[in-house]
Design an enzyme around this catalytic site. Structure first.
Site, PDB file in Angstrom:
ATOM      1  N   CYS A   2      -7.207  10.999   1.354  1.00  0.00           N
ATOM      2  CA  CYS A   2      -7.739  12.327   1.087  1.00  0.00           C
ATOM      3  C   CYS A   2      -6.763  13.156   0.260  1.00  0.00           C
ATOM      4  O   CYS A   2      -5.558  13.075   0.445  1.00  0.00           O
ATOM      5  CB  CYS A   2      -8.076  13.105   2.366  1.00  0.00           C
ATOM      6  SG  CYS A   2      -9.266  12.285   3.404  1.00  0.00           S
ATOM      7  N   ARG A  27      -6.343   9.127  -4.171  1.00  0.00           N
ATOM      8  CA  ARG A  27      -6.003   9.230  -2.750  1.00  0.00           C
ATOM      9  C   ARG A  27      -7.196   8.901  -1.851  1.00  0.00           C
ATOM     10  O   ARG A  27      -7.044   8.779  -0.628  1.00  0.00           O
ATOM     11  CB  ARG A  27      -5.516  10.643  -2.427  1.00  0.00           C
ATOM     12  CG  ARG A  27      -4.256  11.025  -3.167  1.00  0.00           C
ATOM     13  CD  ARG A  27      -3.884  12.459  -2.849  1.00  0.00           C
ATOM     14  NE  ARG A  27      -3.440  12.614  -1.487  1.00  0.00           N
ATOM     15  CZ  ARG A  27      -2.184  12.605  -1.090  1.00  0.00           C
ATOM     16  NH1 ARG A  27      -1.227  12.442  -1.967  1.00  0.00           N
ATOM     17  NH2 ARG A  27      -1.868  12.756   0.169  1.00  0.00           N
ATOM     18  N   TRP A  74     -11.123   9.935   1.798  1.00  0.00           N
ATOM     19  CA  TRP A  74     -11.098   8.541   2.254  1.00  0.00           C
ATOM     20  C   TRP A  74     -11.539   8.611   3.712  1.00  0.00           C
ATOM     21  O   TRP A  74     -10.822   9.137   4.569  1.00  0.00           O
ATOM     22  CB  TRP A  74      -9.696   7.959   2.130  1.00  0.00           C
ATOM     23  CG  TRP A  74      -9.636   6.486   2.419  1.00  0.00           C
ATOM     24  CD1 TRP A  74      -9.910   5.478   1.548  1.00  0.00           C
ATOM     25  CD2 TRP A  74      -9.287   5.860   3.657  1.00  0.00           C
ATOM     26  NE1 TRP A  74      -9.752   4.264   2.168  1.00  0.00           N
ATOM     27  CE2 TRP A  74      -9.368   4.462   3.472  1.00  0.00           C
ATOM     28  CE3 TRP A  74      -8.905   6.337   4.917  1.00  0.00           C
ATOM     29  CZ2 TRP A  74      -9.086   3.541   4.473  1.00  0.00           C
ATOM     30  CZ3 TRP A  74      -8.628   5.426   5.925  1.00  0.00           C
ATOM     31  CH2 TRP A  74      -8.722   4.037   5.700  1.00  0.00           C
ATOM     32  N   ASN A  98      -6.668  17.026   5.075  1.00  0.00           N
ATOM     33  CA  ASN A  98      -6.137  15.668   4.920  1.00  0.00           C
ATOM     34  C   ASN A  98      -5.343  15.350   6.180  1.00  0.00           C
ATOM     35  O   ASN A  98      -4.437  16.112   6.541  1.00  0.00           O
ATOM     36  CB  ASN A  98      -5.221  15.617   3.680  1.00  0.00           C
ATOM     37  CG  ASN A  98      -4.427  14.320   3.612  1.00  0.00           C
ATOM     38  OD1 ASN A  98      -4.873  13.284   4.100  1.00  0.00           O
ATOM     39  ND2 ASN A  98      -3.248  14.378   3.014  1.00  0.00           N
ATOM     40  N   GLY A  99      -5.683  14.249   6.850  1.00  0.00           N
ATOM     41  CA  GLY A  99      -4.966  13.881   8.076  1.00  0.00           C
ATOM     42  C   GLY A  99      -5.962  13.454   9.134  1.00  0.00           C
ATOM     43  O   GLY A  99      -7.127  13.166   8.835  1.00  0.00           O
ATOM     44  N   GLU A 476       3.385 -10.896  -2.836  1.00  0.00           N
ATOM     45  CA  GLU A 476       2.981  -9.723  -3.603  1.00  0.00           C
ATOM     46  C   GLU A 476       1.893 -10.088  -4.622  1.00  0.00           C
ATOM     47  O   GLU A 476       0.897  -9.370  -4.767  1.00  0.00           O
ATOM     48  CB  GLU A 476       4.215  -9.119  -4.294  1.00  0.00           C
ATOM     49  CG  GLU A 476       3.929  -7.985  -5.270  1.00  0.00           C
ATOM     50  CD  GLU A 476       3.135  -6.831  -4.671  1.00  0.00           C
ATOM     51  OE1 GLU A 476       3.006  -6.739  -3.440  1.00  0.00           O
ATOM     52  OE2 GLU A 476       2.615  -6.019  -5.466  1.00  0.00           O
ATOM     53  N   LYS A 480      -1.931  -8.556  -4.850  1.00  0.00           N
ATOM     54  CA  LYS A 480      -2.503  -7.959  -6.075  1.00  0.00           C
ATOM     55  C   LYS A 480      -3.866  -8.564  -6.375  1.00  0.00           C
ATOM     56  O   LYS A 480      -4.821  -7.858  -6.641  1.00  0.00           O
ATOM     57  CB  LYS A 480      -1.607  -8.227  -7.266  1.00  0.00           C
ATOM     58  CG  LYS A 480      -0.479  -7.395  -7.702  1.00  0.00           C
ATOM     59  CD  LYS A 480      -0.469  -5.927  -7.706  1.00  0.00           C
ATOM     60  CE  LYS A 480      -0.596  -5.291  -6.345  1.00  0.00           C
ATOM     61  NZ  LYS A 480       0.480  -4.503  -5.868  1.00  0.00           N
ATOM     62  N   GLU A 483      -6.576  -7.485  -3.689  1.00  0.00           N
ATOM     63  CA  GLU A 483      -7.032  -6.105  -3.587  1.00  0.00           C
ATOM     64  C   GLU A 483      -7.854  -5.661  -4.785  1.00  0.00           C
ATOM     65  O   GLU A 483      -8.726  -4.814  -4.651  1.00  0.00           O
ATOM     66  CB  GLU A 483      -5.875  -5.134  -3.323  1.00  0.00           C
ATOM     67  CG  GLU A 483      -4.904  -4.950  -4.452  1.00  0.00           C
ATOM     68  CD  GLU A 483      -3.794  -3.952  -4.135  1.00  0.00           C
ATOM     69  OE1 GLU A 483      -4.043  -2.955  -3.462  1.00  0.00           O
ATOM     70  OE2 GLU A 483      -2.662  -4.196  -4.586  1.00  0.00           O
ATOM     71  N   HIS A 499       1.118 -28.241   6.822  1.00  0.00           N
ATOM     72  CA  HIS A 499       1.074 -28.086   8.282  1.00  0.00           C
ATOM     73  C   HIS A 499      -0.241 -27.444   8.715  1.00  0.00           C
ATOM     74  O   HIS A 499      -0.308 -26.815   9.766  1.00  0.00           O
ATOM     75  CB  HIS A 499       2.285 -27.289   8.759  1.00  0.00           C
ATOM     76  CG  HIS A 499       3.571 -28.015   8.503  1.00  0.00           C
ATOM     77  ND1 HIS A 499       3.993 -29.082   9.266  1.00  0.00           N
ATOM     78  CD2 HIS A 499       4.481 -27.882   7.517  1.00  0.00           C
ATOM     79  CE1 HIS A 499       5.127 -29.549   8.787  1.00  0.00           C
ATOM     80  NE2 HIS A 499       5.451 -28.846   7.713  1.00  0.00           N
ATOM     81  N   LYS A 593      -4.706   5.258  -2.377  1.00  0.00           N
ATOM     82  CA  LYS A 593      -3.326   5.068  -2.834  1.00  0.00           C
ATOM     83  C   LYS A 593      -2.303   5.488  -1.782  1.00  0.00           C
ATOM     84  O   LYS A 593      -1.270   4.863  -1.622  1.00  0.00           O
ATOM     85  CB  LYS A 593      -3.137   5.879  -4.114  1.00  0.00           C
ATOM     86  CG  LYS A 593      -1.759   5.787  -4.733  1.00  0.00           C
ATOM     87  CD  LYS A 593      -1.592   4.488  -5.453  1.00  0.00           C
ATOM     88  CE  LYS A 593      -0.243   4.363  -6.131  1.00  0.00           C
ATOM     89  NZ  LYS A 593       0.012   2.959  -6.490  1.00  0.00           N
TER      90      LYS A 593
HETATM   91  O1  M6R Z   1       3.323   4.613  -0.864  1.00  0.00           O
HETATM   92  P1  M6R Z   1       3.806   3.369  -0.168  1.00  0.00           P
HETATM   93  O2  M6R Z   1       4.638   2.510  -1.067  1.00  0.00           O
HETATM   94  O3  M6R Z   1       4.481   3.640   1.131  1.00  0.00           O
HETATM   95  O4  M6R Z   1       2.489   2.568   0.149  1.00  0.00           O
HETATM   96  C1  M6R Z   1       2.547   1.399   0.931  1.00  0.00           C
HETATM   97  C2  M6R Z   1       1.352   0.526   0.668  1.00  0.00           C
HETATM   98  O5  M6R Z   1       0.176   1.185   1.028  1.00  0.00           O
HETATM   99  C3  M6R Z   1       1.253   0.160  -0.818  1.00  0.00           C
HETATM  100  O6  M6R Z   1       2.441  -0.477  -1.214  1.00  0.00           O
HETATM  101  C4  M6R Z   1       0.067  -0.766  -1.080  1.00  0.00           C
HETATM  102  O7  M6R Z   1       0.209  -1.969  -0.403  1.00  0.00           O
HETATM  103  C5  M6R Z   1      -0.061  -0.993  -2.576  1.00  0.00           C
HETATM  104  N1  M6R Z   1      -0.562   0.183  -3.231  1.00  0.00           N
HETATM  105  C6  M6R Z   1      -0.921  -2.156  -2.905  1.00  0.00           C
HETATM  106  O8  M6R Z   1      -0.887  -2.443  -4.258  1.00  0.00           O
END
Ligand code: M6R
Length: 598
Positions: A2, A27, A74, A98-99, A476, A480, A483, A499, A593
């Site tokens: 949010c 957000r 969100w 937001n929260g 990582e 990517k 997502e 395994h 985000k």
């Molecule tokens: O803002 P942050 O780095 O703390 O966010 C943590 C995760 O939500 C963030 O790294 C997320 O996994 C990535 N945006 C994914 O690409």
């Protein structure tokens, strides 16, 4: 999670709110809404809509006034619908939030308003609670303070009152609010990208202080009515650079910004070929173990940091998913250095874990991108990654700059503890200095990666295999791909596949193999053959010359340094799969985000 925004001043509010919401949309993009005080009608007019800000724009057309608040959602409580969209109005109070309000059910019962609430949100209950304490003409601050004292949870609230045409009230706990002003009025937002164009300086609203915002600026006081001092921060991001420029998606733009961002880390934190942070050396010397706390991509950067620090410094490094940290009975004391990694600096799980570690005596260091964010302010020490605004939900430049900082931390600790000589550290740093141009090389050859990506377009599952440092890099890369392309992907330490998981390998499961570690190359080649003999199509990304049959050759850097170029290649791979599938690369489904809920 949010985004909220508010404006009061001499200009049209709805235009400014909509513009700001477009910047905040990353957000959360389940729904959007605005509320503007219309002075001719003497009432607050609300427009809200599920879906993107673009959908709201049509509904908000014609709403005029100089004071208003806005929200991009969100969803947490209540499904995605027009009714559950913010702003919420109850009685004489309209607000955005937001929260998460944890005790909203008990407040609802206590107020006896269940039948009068329109939405299923936790937020509308807060509007009802403030309204309960507010009478037309009375002091709004008193009503807000009384309400806040009853609320449990996290919140950033922007509030309008029906009889106060030219003022916004704001208050926060944990969830952020930044504020700025100029000759045209005063602005609040969840983050500076939404309002940074209006002023070169801004401040973070202190927690549990009431902001009374008028076109002349801010009056901020605590719950006892005492004035609260605020500290302005200079905005050193070029807010104009936060646009998409000619790129179809922010993610592609941000990928291409990585050589410059990593170079900035080197420029900012290397002096005379030695790592140099504005932090007392004691922090890097006086501890027995390190715990890295982070989520998602930032946690993956921590896994690379673990490998580098353990290899170079022989100090145990534990990497913990932030949401599990407190509940895992962590071993933490005054000989623990906790390193929190976060792009936004607002991830609630990381923030709460940091507070827990601090309360157990740990020293703390935050590696954060966003200036003056909650984690940056909470940690005893901070290293900023200075990557500039990252708008795409999928992290790219945030990750590579975090990893670059870990190289420097590893070198710093090794030097301070006498493990590496000055010359050894200089050699290490000189290899790091080659990384920006190696990344540039990968980006320049992105069409090669684009061609490779076509073989993933119809895949439902992929596996990624690597050994040593390549394994956390693939975690990582796999995140990517998952997502943004919605292809199920799993990264495995190559030796682990047989395994169990190798049972899933068929001719329909592409396997991506990474080889940057010379000493492990021949074992990795055997693992590649194992999956090929089960019919898998393998894409091999590897350091030039390290192996036969390389599909994409990475520049020749020393083993430990090719991780950043390798991940950039795989960011591009994921990007092209998503873009070519016609997906919204920057705003993948169900995500946001900034994750400010637990
Ligand atoms: O803002 P942050 O780095 O703390 O966010 C943590 C995760 O939500 C963030 O790294 C997320 O996994 C990535 N945006 C994914 O690409």
């Amino acid at each position: 999670m949010c985004g909220i925004i508010g404006y009061t001043g001499s200009l049209d509010a709805s235009g400014k709110l909509i513009k700001g919401l477009k910047s905040l949309e990353y957000r959360g993009y389940d729904s959007a809404g605005i509320a503007v005080y219309n002075s001719e009608l003497n009432e607050v007019i609300i427009a809200k809509s599920k879906g993107r800000v673009a959908q709201l724009e049509a509904k908000a057309n014609g709403i005029s006034g100089n004071t208003g608040i806005g929200h991009t959602r969100w969803a947490t409580h209540g499904n995605v619908s027009d009714t559950n969209s913010h702003p919420h109005k109850f009685g004489n109070v309209t607000l955005v939030h937001n929260g998460i309000i944890e005790n909203y059910e008990s407040i609802k019962n206590q107020l006896g308003v269940a039948g009068r609430l329109k939405s299923q949100t936790d937020t509308e209950v807060v509007a009802a609670l403030i309204d309960n304490y507010y009478q037309i003409g009375s002091d709004p601050s008193n009503a807000i303070i009384k309400a806040i004292k009853e609320i449990k949870g996290t919140f950033a609230l922007g509030i309008l009152f029906d009889d106060i045409p030219n003022k916004i009230y704001a208050v926060r706990n944990v969830s952020p609010i930044v504020c700025c002003k100029n000759d045209d009025g005063a602005y609040i937002a969840s983050d500076i990208t939404a309002i940074g164009e209006y002023s070169k300086e801004y401040f973070v609203l202190p927690e549990l202080a009431i902001a009374e915002i008028s076109r002349d600026g801010f009056n901020i006081y605590d719950f006892n009515g005492n004035q609260v001092d605020i500290e302005y921060i200079e905005l050193d991001w070029d807010i104009n650079s936060s646009g998409k420029k000619d790129f179809p998606f922010y993610m592609e733009k941000e990928i291409t910004e990585q050589p410059a961002a990593i170079q900035r880390i080197i420029n900012d934190y290397v002096k005379n070929d030695l790592p140099c942070f504005d932090i007392n050396d004691k922090l890097f010397r006086d501890f027995d173990s390190i715990t890295v706390i982070a989520c998602g991509t930032a946690m993956h950067a921590g896994l690379i940091g673990k490998h580098l620090i353990e290899k170079l410094c022989r100090i145990p490094v534990n990497v913990c998913v932030a949401s599990e940290y407190m509940y895992s009975m962590p071993i933490v004391n005054d000989r623990t250095l906790v390193i929190c990694v976060s792009q936004s600096g607002e991830t609630i799980d990381t923030l709460e874990a940091l507070k827990y570690a601090q309360s157990n005596g740990a020293g703390s260091l935050a590696i954060v991108n966003v200036k003056a964010s909650s984690i940056a302010m909470q940690a005893d020490n901070v290293i900023y990654t200075n990557a500039g605004p990252e708008i795409a939900v999928a992290s790219t430049k945030a990750y590579t700059t975090q990893v670059a900082v870990f190289y420097l931390i590893a070198a710093k600790i090794a030097y301070l503890r006498g493990i590496l000589s000055k010359d050894d550290v200089k050699d290490f740093i000189n290899e790091l200095k080659k990384v920006p141009s190696a990344v540039e090389n990968v980006i320049d050859r992105r069409e090669e990666i684009h061609r490779l990506s076509s073989s993933l377009l119809t895949a439902e599952h992929t596996f990624m295999i690597g050994r040593g440092l390549d394994y956390p890099a693939l975690l990582e890369a796999s995140l990517k791909l998952k997502e943004i392309s919605y292809i199920h992907s799993e990264a495995f330490a190559s030796g682990e596949l047989k395994h169990g998981t190798i049972a899933l390998i068929t001719s329909k499961t592409p396997v991506i193999a990474l080889i940057t570690q010379k000493a492990l190359a021949s074992k990795q080649q055997s693992n590649i053959r194992e999956v090929q003999s089960r019919g898998a199509m393998v894409i091999t990304i590897a350091t030039h010359g390290i192996s036969d049959n390389i599909d994409f050759a990475l520049p020749t850097l020393k083993d430990d340094f090719n991780i950043i170029p390798a991940v950039v290649a795989m960011q591009l791979l994921a990007y092209y799969v998503s873009a070519d599938k016609g997906l919204d690369v920057d705003k993948p489904r169900n995500l946001a985000k900034v994750v400010t809920v637990e």
